[in-house]
Design a protein around this motif. Structure first.
Motif, mmCIF file in Angstrom:
data_model
loop_
_atom_site.group_PDB
_atom_site.id
_atom_site.type_symbol
_atom_site.label_atom_id
_atom_site.label_comp_id
_atom_site.label_asym_id
_atom_site.label_seq_id
_atom_site.Cartn_x
_atom_site.Cartn_y
_atom_site.Cartn_z
ATOM 1 N N TYR A 85 25.810 35.239 44.362
ATOM 2 C CA TYR A 85 25.356 34.283 43.346
ATOM 3 C C TYR A 85 25.155 32.914 43.993
ATOM 4 N N TRP A 86 26.100 32.533 44.862
ATOM 5 C CA TRP A 86 26.033 31.232 45.522
ATOM 6 C C TRP A 86 24.853 31.180 46.492
ATOM 7 N N GLU A 87 24.679 32.205 47.309
ATOM 8 C CA GLU A 87 23.595 32.223 48.300
ATOM 9 C C GLU A 87 22.220 32.157 47.632
ATOM 10 N N LEU A 88 22.066 32.802 46.483
ATOM 11 C CA LEU A 88 20.780 32.823 45.795
ATOM 12 C C LEU A 88 20.575 31.622 44.868
ATOM 13 N N ALA A 89 21.593 30.794 44.717
ATOM 14 C CA ALA A 89 21.491 29.611 43.854
ATOM 15 C C ALA A 89 20.512 28.606 44.447
ATOM 16 N N SER A 90 20.093 27.670 43.613
ATOM 17 C CA SER A 90 19.124 26.661 44.052
ATOM 18 C C SER A 90 19.726 25.721 45.090
ATOM 19 N N ASP A 91 18.840 25.165 45.908
ATOM 20 C CA ASP A 91 19.264 24.157 46.878
ATOM 21 C C ASP A 91 19.842 22.945 46.154
ATOM 22 N N GLU A 92 19.311 22.650 44.970
ATOM 23 C CA GLU A 92 19.810 21.508 44.193
ATOM 24 C C GLU A 92 21.302 21.662 43.893
ATOM 25 N N LEU A 93 21.715 22.845 43.452
ATOM 26 C CA LEU A 93 23.134 23.079 43.158
ATOM 27 C C LEU A 93 23.975 22.890 44.413
ATOM 28 N N LYS A 94 23.524 23.468 45.500
ATOM 29 C CA LYS A 94 24.280 23.375 46.758
ATOM 30 C C LYS A 94 24.377 21.929 47.249
ATOM 31 N N GLU A 95 23.302 21.153 47.081
ATOM 32 C CA GLU A 95 23.313 19.760 47.528
ATOM 33 C C GLU A 95 24.236 18.899 46.660
ATOM 34 N N VAL A 96 24.198 19.115 45.343
ATOM 35 C CA VAL A 96 25.039 18.318 44.438
ATOM 36 C C VAL A 96 26.517 18.601 44.710
ATOM 37 N N LEU A 97 26.846 19.844 45.068
ATOM 38 C CA LEU A 97 28.231 20.209 45.311
ATOM 39 C C LEU A 97 28.638 20.110 46.785
ATOM 40 N N ALA A 98 27.726 19.650 47.640
ATOM 41 C CA ALA A 98 28.028 19.559 49.092
ATOM 42 C C ALA A 98 29.115 18.538 49.384
#
Length: 173
Positions: free
Chosen positions: A160-173
């Motif tokens: 789920y995490w790997e396929l999530a949007s880059d936006e989600l990953k960047e906000v939570l980085a």
């Protein structure tokens, strides 16, 4: 992570893929514009205890954090409140697999001793709607709470995490 935390993590039920979200319009059922919340789960972030867990009771304002608390819309009425986040997490199905689609957080404060809490109900309803529509609304969270949420989402389901949007990953980085 302690054995107790590991055992608790394994007993959390993250029931976000009940039906196939590809059937019909995402986030809506077939008739009359009724919402389908079957792909959404409320995740509670407790930065006080470094704890993150799914609590389906939050769908009806009956989560562990909210039970037996009288909520008010004036933050000044809860001077000894502890911060919490209810994060509405929606999962959708892509051609590659399921992924975190919408993630939107709502703030609340709770003073257990006084049995009082602060939250804005309209914000919770609006954030649920935004999550269903695939929006990422996490910028207002503190860094510690974001890190707890990120680790929980990654640990819960790596795909789920790997396929999530880059936006989600960047906000939570």
């Amino acid at each position: 992570m302690t054995d107790e935390q590991n055992n608790q993590k394994k007993t959390n039920q993250f029931t976000i893929m009940k039906d196939d979200p590809i059937d019909g319009h995402p986030g809506y059922s077939g008739g009359g514009g009724a919402f389908s919340l079957e792909n959404m789960s409320p995740v509670i972030v407790d930065p006080n205890e470094d704890r993150v867990f799914v609590d389906m009771g939050a769908m009806h304002a009956r989560s562990e954090v909210e039970k037996r608390i009288k909520f008010v819309a004036d933050k000044e009425e809860v001077p000894n409140g502890k911060p919490y986040w209810i994060v509405w997490v929606t999962v959708e199905q892509s051609e590659v697999g399921p992924y975190y689609h919408g993630v939107a957080a709502c703030f609340l404060e709770v003073d257990r001793e006084a049995r009082r809490g602060y939250k804005i109900l309209a914000e919770h309803v609006n954030r649920m709607d935004k999550s269903l529509k695939g929006r990422i609304i996490l910028e207002h969270m503190d860094d510690h709470s974001k890190a707890l949420l990120r680790d929980f989402l990654k640990d819960f389901n790596e795909q789920y995490w790997e396929l999530a949007s880059d936006e989600l990953k960047e906000v939570l980085a």
